[in-house]
Design a protein around this motif. Sequence first.
Motif, PDB file in Angstrom:
ATOM      1  N   THR A 156       0.839  -1.196   0.000  1.00  0.00           N
ATOM      2  CA  THR A 156       0.000   0.000   0.000  1.00  0.00           C
ATOM      3  C   THR A 156       0.877   1.250   0.000  1.00  0.00           C
ATOM      4  O   THR A 156       1.993   1.243   0.515  1.00  0.00           O
ATOM      5  CB  THR A 156      -0.928   0.045   1.236  1.00  0.00           C
ATOM      6  OG1 THR A 156      -0.137  -0.028   2.430  1.00  0.00           O
ATOM      7  CG2 THR A 156      -1.920  -1.112   1.210  1.00  0.00           C
ATOM      8  N   ALA A 157       0.347   2.315  -0.586  1.00  0.00           N
ATOM      9  CA  ALA A 157       1.001   3.627  -0.582  1.00  0.00           C
ATOM     10  C   ALA A 157      -0.120   4.648  -0.421  1.00  0.00           C
ATOM     11  O   ALA A 157      -0.831   4.957  -1.377  1.00  0.00           O
ATOM     12  CB  ALA A 157       1.790   3.864  -1.862  1.00  0.00           C
ATOM     13  N   ILE A 158      -0.264   5.169   0.807  1.00  0.00           N
ATOM     14  CA  ILE A 158      -1.461   5.913   1.182  1.00  0.00           C
ATOM     15  C   ILE A 158      -1.155   7.382   1.439  1.00  0.00           C
ATOM     16  O   ILE A 158      -0.092   7.731   1.958  1.00  0.00           O
ATOM     17  CB  ILE A 158      -2.100   5.288   2.450  1.00  0.00           C
ATOM     18  CG1 ILE A 158      -2.323   3.785   2.249  1.00  0.00           C
ATOM     19  CG2 ILE A 158      -3.423   5.963   2.790  1.00  0.00           C
ATOM     20  CD1 ILE A 158      -2.830   3.069   3.489  1.00  0.00           C
ATOM     21  N   PHE A 159      -2.114   8.218   1.108  1.00  0.00           N
ATOM     22  CA  PHE A 159      -2.090   9.648   1.398  1.00  0.00           C
ATOM     23  C   PHE A 159      -0.949  10.360   0.657  1.00  0.00           C
ATOM     24  O   PHE A 159      -0.018  10.876   1.273  1.00  0.00           O
ATOM     25  CB  PHE A 159      -2.013   9.925   2.908  1.00  0.00           C
ATOM     26  CG  PHE A 159      -2.925  11.055   3.346  1.00  0.00           C
ATOM     27  CD1 PHE A 159      -2.802  12.315   2.801  1.00  0.00           C
ATOM     28  CD2 PHE A 159      -3.911  10.844   4.305  1.00  0.00           C
ATOM     29  CE1 PHE A 159      -3.628  13.350   3.186  1.00  0.00           C
ATOM     30  CE2 PHE A 159      -4.754  11.863   4.705  1.00  0.00           C
ATOM     31  CZ  PHE A 159      -4.610  13.129   4.139  1.00  0.00           C
ATOM     32  N   ASP A 160      -1.032  10.355  -0.665  1.00  0.00           N
ATOM     33  CA  ASP A 160      -0.176  11.170  -1.537  1.00  0.00           C
ATOM     34  C   ASP A 160       1.222  10.614  -1.766  1.00  0.00           C
ATOM     35  O   ASP A 160       2.044  11.286  -2.385  1.00  0.00           O
ATOM     36  CB  ASP A 160      -0.026  12.602  -1.021  1.00  0.00           C
ATOM     37  CG  ASP A 160      -1.326  13.308  -0.703  1.00  0.00           C
ATOM     38  OD1 ASP A 160      -2.379  12.777  -1.075  1.00  0.00           O
ATOM     39  OD2 ASP A 160      -1.291  14.379  -0.095  1.00  0.00           O
ATOM     40  N   VAL A 161       1.533   9.412  -1.279  1.00  0.00           N
ATOM     41  CA  VAL A 161       2.891   8.891  -1.439  1.00  0.00           C
ATOM     42  C   VAL A 161       3.335   8.936  -2.904  1.00  0.00           C
ATOM     43  O   VAL A 161       4.456   9.372  -3.214  1.00  0.00           O
ATOM     44  CB  VAL A 161       2.989   7.445  -0.886  1.00  0.00           C
ATOM     45  CG1 VAL A 161       4.317   6.809  -1.281  1.00  0.00           C
ATOM     46  CG2 VAL A 161       2.838   7.444   0.628  1.00  0.00           C
ATOM     47  N   ILE A 162       2.475   8.512  -3.812  1.00  0.00           N
ATOM     48  CA  ILE A 162       2.828   8.491  -5.237  1.00  0.00           C
ATOM     49  C   ILE A 162       3.045   9.901  -5.771  1.00  0.00           C
ATOM     50  O   ILE A 162       3.860  10.117  -6.679  1.00  0.00           O
ATOM     51  CB  ILE A 162       1.737   7.762  -6.057  1.00  0.00           C
ATOM     52  CG1 ILE A 162       1.535   6.338  -5.535  1.00  0.00           C
ATOM     53  CG2 ILE A 162       2.101   7.724  -7.541  1.00  0.00           C
ATOM     54  CD1 ILE A 162       2.767   5.477  -5.564  1.00  0.00           C
ATOM     55  N   ASN A 163       2.329  10.873  -5.216  1.00  0.00           N
ATOM     56  CA  ASN A 163       2.485  12.259  -5.684  1.00  0.00           C
ATOM     57  C   ASN A 163       3.831  12.864  -5.302  1.00  0.00           C
ATOM     58  O   ASN A 163       4.211  13.911  -5.842  1.00  0.00           O
ATOM     59  CB  ASN A 163       1.359  13.137  -5.147  1.00  0.00           C
ATOM     60  CG  ASN A 163       0.020  12.826  -5.771  1.00  0.00           C
ATOM     61  OD1 ASN A 163      -0.921  12.464  -5.073  1.00  0.00           O
ATOM     62  ND2 ASN A 163      -0.072  12.936  -7.085  1.00  0.00           N
ATOM     63  N   TYR A 164       4.561  12.239  -4.401  1.00  0.00           N
ATOM     64  CA  TYR A 164       5.902  12.721  -4.058  1.00  0.00           C
ATOM     65  C   TYR A 164       6.960  12.217  -5.040  1.00  0.00           C
ATOM     66  O   TYR A 164       8.118  12.629  -4.972  1.00  0.00           O
ATOM     67  CB  TYR A 164       6.280  12.296  -2.639  1.00  0.00           C
ATOM     68  CG  TYR A 164       5.587  13.092  -1.561  1.00  0.00           C
ATOM     69  CD1 TYR A 164       6.013  14.373  -1.237  1.00  0.00           C
ATOM     70  CD2 TYR A 164       4.495  12.572  -0.869  1.00  0.00           C
ATOM     71  CE1 TYR A 164       5.378  15.114  -0.258  1.00  0.00           C
ATOM     72  CE2 TYR A 164       3.858  13.308   0.116  1.00  0.00           C
ATOM     73  CZ  TYR A 164       4.304  14.568   0.416  1.00  0.00           C
ATOM     74  OH  TYR A 164       3.664  15.306   1.383  1.00  0.00           O
TER      75      TYR A 164
END
Length: 231
Positions: free
Chosen positions: A96-104
């Motif tokens: 899982t990658a939650i709360f904007d992780v990918i946006n970083y």
Amino acid sequence: MGLNLYSKIEPFLDFYDEVYTLHNEFMSIVFNKDLDNVLDVGCGQGFFVESLNLNQKKAFGIDLSSEQIEACYHRGVENVACIDLKDVKEKYDCVTAIFDVINYIQKDGLKEFFENVYNSLNDNGYFIFDVNTLYGFEDIAQGCITMDFDDKFIAIDAIYEDEKLITDLTLFIKEEDESFKKEKDFITQYYHSKDRLKKMLKKAGFKVEELRDFSLHSDEKADKQIYICKK
């Protein structure tokens, strides 16, 4: 990037309701898919790892911010580490990658990140993550916040342009001699279009099983999208 400074400011941002709501959505997916042995990437202060454990799920969290991992330990969450995803050796049934992780992650870093997730999963494992929509960046995330306390002052200024949200962070902390120590840094988040993400996920070997619109901060439009991907 100022992730360590952000970790000091985050507890004062009053995002607990949003975190709880988003974690519940991810938890429902984990249970509906009957998943266990979860790796939470960008675990922050360990709330999702803690929730998984309380629900009898095996979980481990990683974060690039040493301050966030220290916050986990302070809260009693021990099954976490300050390591990069590429250095993870164990295989998991779910990442899982939650709360904007990918946006970083910058655009040219998505391919490597998705490949590292793929390599961390068992066969038929799931990768579940959320990203901010364009509406989430332009209409929700932009703006200024100041918070004044007896022993600290916080200022946050976020501007979105050229598919990037740059957030300036300033923290003043009162010292014993009544003077204030200043810390200043910034974090950058990147808008990733649906087409770009689907293309990068397919190249890494994932199939997007479901894409959910999700309204976390607004009732008007979806400010997030949740991707449910299978290896």
